[in-house]
Design a protein around this motif. Structure first.
Motif, PDB file in Angstrom:
ATOM      1  N   LEU A 156      -0.456  18.806 -19.496  1.00  0.00           N
ATOM      2  CA  LEU A 156      -0.963  17.905 -18.463  1.00  0.00           C
ATOM      3  C   LEU A 156      -2.008  16.924 -18.980  1.00  0.00           C
ATOM      4  N   LYS A 157      -2.707  17.308 -20.040  1.00  0.00           N
ATOM      5  CA  LYS A 157      -3.728  16.406 -20.572  1.00  0.00           C
ATOM      6  C   LYS A 157      -3.108  15.193 -21.251  1.00  0.00           C
ATOM      7  N   ASN A 158      -1.796  15.279 -21.536  1.00  0.00           N
ATOM      8  CA  ASN A 158      -1.095  14.176 -22.192  1.00  0.00           C
ATOM      9  C   ASN A 158      -0.314  13.333 -21.190  1.00  0.00           C
ATOM     10  N   LEU A 159      -0.683  13.417 -19.933  1.00  0.00           N
ATOM     11  CA  LEU A 159       0.062  12.739 -18.884  1.00  0.00           C
ATOM     12  C   LEU A 159      -0.854  11.802 -18.100  1.00  0.00           C
ATOM     13  N   LYS A 160      -0.324  10.644 -17.760  1.00  0.00           N
ATOM     14  CA  LYS A 160      -1.047   9.691 -16.932  1.00  0.00           C
ATOM     15  C   LYS A 160      -0.231   9.441 -15.665  1.00  0.00           C
ATOM     16  N   CYS A 161      -0.894   9.392 -14.524  1.00  0.00           N
ATOM     17  CA  CYS A 161      -0.200   9.225 -13.245  1.00  0.00           C
ATOM     18  C   CYS A 161      -0.792   8.052 -12.476  1.00  0.00           C
ATOM     19  N   GLU A 162       0.067   7.189 -11.960  1.00  0.00           N
ATOM     20  CA  GLU A 162      -0.353   6.069 -11.137  1.00  0.00           C
ATOM     21  C   GLU A 162       0.481   6.065  -9.861  1.00  0.00           C
ATOM     22  N   VAL A 163      -0.101   5.598  -8.763  1.00  0.00           N
ATOM     23  CA  VAL A 163       0.607   5.584  -7.480  1.00  0.00           C
ATOM     24  C   VAL A 163       0.583   4.192  -6.883  1.00  0.00           C
ATOM     25  N   SER A 164       1.674   3.832  -6.221  1.00  0.00           N
ATOM     26  CA  SER A 164       1.773   2.529  -5.573  1.00  0.00           C
ATOM     27  C   SER A 164       2.715   2.652  -4.375  1.00  0.00           C
ATOM     28  N   SER A 165       2.726   1.627  -3.555  1.00  0.00           N
ATOM     29  CA  SER A 165       3.637   1.589  -2.405  1.00  0.00           C
ATOM     30  C   SER A 165       4.795   0.655  -2.715  1.00  0.00           C
ATOM     31  N   ALA A 166       5.970   1.003  -2.199  1.00  0.00           N
ATOM     32  CA  ALA A 166       7.157   0.184  -2.453  1.00  0.00           C
ATOM     33  C   ALA A 166       8.192   0.481  -1.374  1.00  0.00           C
ATOM     34  N   LYS A 167       9.391  -0.035  -1.588  1.00  0.00           N
ATOM     35  CA  LYS A 167      10.510   0.260  -0.704  1.00  0.00           C
ATOM     36  C   LYS A 167      11.680   0.799  -1.520  1.00  0.00           C
ATOM     37  N   VAL A 168      12.344   1.818  -0.997  1.00  0.00           N
ATOM     38  CA  VAL A 168      13.611   2.294  -1.545  1.00  0.00           C
ATOM     39  C   VAL A 168      14.631   2.100  -0.434  1.00  0.00           C
ATOM     40  N   GLY A 169      15.532   1.145  -0.614  1.00  0.00           N
ATOM     41  CA  GLY A 169      16.387   0.751   0.486  1.00  0.00           C
ATOM     42  C   GLY A 169      15.526   0.158   1.579  1.00  0.00           C
ATOM     43  N   ASP A 170      15.648   0.695   2.784  1.00  0.00           N
ATOM     44  CA  ASP A 170      14.824   0.209   3.891  1.00  0.00           C
ATOM     45  C   ASP A 170      13.661   1.137   4.198  1.00  0.00           C
ATOM     46  N   ARG A 171      13.387   2.085   3.296  1.00  0.00           N
ATOM     47  CA  ARG A 171      12.343   3.076   3.533  1.00  0.00           C
ATOM     48  C   ARG A 171      11.057   2.718   2.792  1.00  0.00           C
ATOM     49  N   ASN A 172       9.932   2.891   3.465  1.00  0.00           N
ATOM     50  CA  ASN A 172       8.633   2.718   2.824  1.00  0.00           C
ATOM     51  C   ASN A 172       8.299   3.997   2.068  1.00  0.00           C
ATOM     52  N   VAL A 173       7.961   3.854   0.816  1.00  0.00           N
ATOM     53  CA  VAL A 173       7.733   5.023  -0.031  1.00  0.00           C
ATOM     54  C   VAL A 173       6.433   4.894  -0.817  1.00  0.00           C
ATOM     55  N   ASP A 174       5.917   6.053  -1.223  1.00  0.00           N
ATOM     56  CA  ASP A 174       4.847   6.116  -2.212  1.00  0.00           C
ATOM     57  C   ASP A 174       5.506   6.457  -3.539  1.00  0.00           C
ATOM     58  N   VAL A 175       5.260   5.624  -4.539  1.00  0.00           N
ATOM     59  CA  VAL A 175       5.872   5.807  -5.853  1.00  0.00           C
ATOM     60  C   VAL A 175       4.827   6.326  -6.830  1.00  0.00           C
ATOM     61  N   PHE A 176       5.105   7.484  -7.418  1.00  0.00           N
ATOM     62  CA  PHE A 176       4.240   8.047  -8.445  1.00  0.00           C
ATOM     63  C   PHE A 176       4.909   7.807  -9.799  1.00  0.00           C
ATOM     64  N   GLU A 177       4.214   7.070 -10.661  1.00  0.00           N
ATOM     65  CA  GLU A 177       4.734   6.793 -11.995  1.00  0.00           C
ATOM     66  C   GLU A 177       3.968   7.637 -13.002  1.00  0.00           C
ATOM     67  N   LEU A 178       4.694   8.497 -13.695  1.00  0.00           N
ATOM     68  CA  LEU A 178       4.091   9.433 -14.638  1.00  0.00           C
ATOM     69  C   LEU A 178       4.499   9.050 -16.050  1.00  0.00           C
ATOM     70  N   SER A 179       3.512   8.851 -16.918  1.00  0.00           N
ATOM     71  CA  SER A 179       3.757   8.456 -18.301  1.00  0.00           C
ATOM     72  C   SER A 179       3.210   9.517 -19.242  1.00  0.00           C
ATOM     73  N   PHE A 180       3.929   9.772 -20.316  1.00  0.00           N
ATOM     74  CA  PHE A 180       3.530  10.781 -21.284  1.00  0.00           C
ATOM     75  C   PHE A 180       3.092  10.130 -22.582  1.00  0.00           C
ATOM     76  N   ASP A 181       2.128  10.776 -23.263  1.00  0.00           N
ATOM     77  CA  ASP A 181       1.556  10.206 -24.481  1.00  0.00           C
ATOM     78  C   ASP A 181       2.535  10.184 -25.642  1.00  0.00           C
ATOM     79  N   ASP A 182       3.275  11.283 -25.819  1.00  0.00           N
ATOM     80  CA  ASP A 182       4.191  11.365 -26.950  1.00  0.00           C
ATOM     81  C   ASP A 182       5.283  12.375 -26.659  1.00  0.00           C
ATOM     82  N   THR A 183       6.220  12.510 -27.585  1.00  0.00           N
ATOM     83  CA  THR A 183       7.373  13.381 -27.374  1.00  0.00           C
ATOM     84  C   THR A 183       6.998  14.858 -27.360  1.00  0.00           C
ATOM     85  N   SER A 184       5.845  15.227 -27.894  1.00  0.00           N
ATOM     86  CA  SER A 184       5.436  16.631 -27.847  1.00  0.00           C
ATOM     87  C   SER A 184       5.099  17.031 -26.416  1.00  0.00           C
TER      88      SER A 184
END
Length: 332
Positions: free
Chosen positions: A236-264
């Motif tokens: 978990l220490k190698n993970l970054k999380c960001e949240v934003s609002s968007a639409k999927v189809g006609d639905r309002n959604v909260d999008v969590f984008e999770l990025s990892f530091d490396d392949t390990s």
């Protein structure tokens, strides 16, 4: 102190009665990032001092969500507690930067809270219909997006799929047909036979899909995401999380984008996008990206989005019967 307040809000403590906890810290610890004890705890604290902190008491759901979040962060808290113990024995302060960093970002704690709620909501689903937009990389090639009309039933687990544009069909009912699936293909050499009777996880069925039909549906997608992050608690220490609002189809959604530091940290994906419906709280879309030398140009390898979900549809056995006259499994 502020970190504790942010943490409390993130795991779901809100709207409720006030309750007190005591925050213990060493005089040598300028940032007072040490530990929490329950009210009435009279154990001696040596040269530690106590002062009061107020935290909101949540509803039962929030408490359960907090428990799920704790499963993910307990290794971090254990490491933090060890630092506190060492600080008490040596008189040294716990580094403020580490104490704050190891509580993880608020967004990832919120992600786990939302994931827990989505799992609860998915378990309530009986029968429903949806349009599945699916795009997958197969044998190194990113296929065009498939738009698939779907029907799902919980008991017995049943799936019907119809590919818009080419009339391919698939049907699976748990406990029937020796747990095999019926497939009416419209592509390549498989069209030489009108209907195939396939093992869902067999080589033939998996040639054009990353997951078997038995792993389809909103609930199964949610389970996959839960199990994926549960298996990576130590990264978990190698993970970054960001949240934003968007639409999927006609639905309002909260999008969590999770990025990892490396392949390990995550050998499968460098970035993941998970979308939660703001109204139904269901997890309705996932996009996963493969590793690339240029992180900003990471390539999409799988995308699943359930659109136009109808939770009020009345599905019958006929909807999962290969002899249904609306289906093409049997020549009418």
């Amino acid at each position: 102190m502020d970190n504790l307040c942010h943490f409390a809000r993130a795991v779901g403590f809100g709207n409720g009665d006030w309750c007190d906890f005591e925050w213990i810290c060493s005089p040598a610890t300028a940032d007072r990032s040490c530990g929490v004890v329950a009210p009435g705890d009279t154990r001696p604290t040596g040269n530690l001092t106590r002062f009061k902190v107020c935290i909101m008491k949540s509803k039962m759901r929030s408490l359960l969500s907090a428990a799920v979040a704790f499963v993910f962060i307990s290794p971090v808290l254990y490491s933090w507690a060890s630092d506190v113990k060492n600080a008490k024995e040596t008189g040294e302060a716990v580094p403020a930067s580490r104490a704050a960093a190891e509580l993880m970002d608020v967004e990832f704690i919120e992600f786990n809270r939302r994931l827990s709620i989505a799992s609860d909501e998915a378990e309530k689903l009986g029968g429903y219909t949806a349009i599945l937009e699916m795009q997958e990389e197969i044998n190194g090639e990113l296929r065009l997006t498939d738009t698939i009309g779907t029907k799902f039933r919980r008991q017995p687990f049943s799936v019907y799929m119809h590919w818009n544009g080419n009339d391919q069909e698939a049907l699976f009912v748990d406990g029937q047909n020796n747990n095999r699936m019926f497939v009416k293909p419209t592509r390549a050499l498989m069209v030489i036979r009108r209907v195939w009777n396939l093992e869902p996880r067999g080589a033939m069925a998996m040639r054009t899909s990353r997951y078997p039909i038995t792993d389809s549906g909103v609930e199964r997608l949610t389970v996959r995401v839960v199990e994926f992050y549960k298996a990576r608690v130590d990264q978990l220490k190698n993970l970054k999380c960001e949240v934003s609002s968007a639409k999927v189809g006609d639905r309002n959604v909260d999008v969590f984008e999770l990025s990892f530091d490396d392949t390990s940290a995550n050998p499968l994906y460098c970035r993941c996008r998970v979308s939660f419906d703001k109204a139904t709280h269901l997890l309705i879309a996932v996009e996963n990206f493969d590793w690339n030398a240029d992180r900003s140009a990471a390539r999409l390898i799988e995308k699943y989005a359930y659109l136009s979900i109808d939770l009020n549809v009345d599905l019958t056995n006929g909807d999962f019967d290969r002899s249904n006259p609306k289906y093409a499994f049997v020549k009418h």
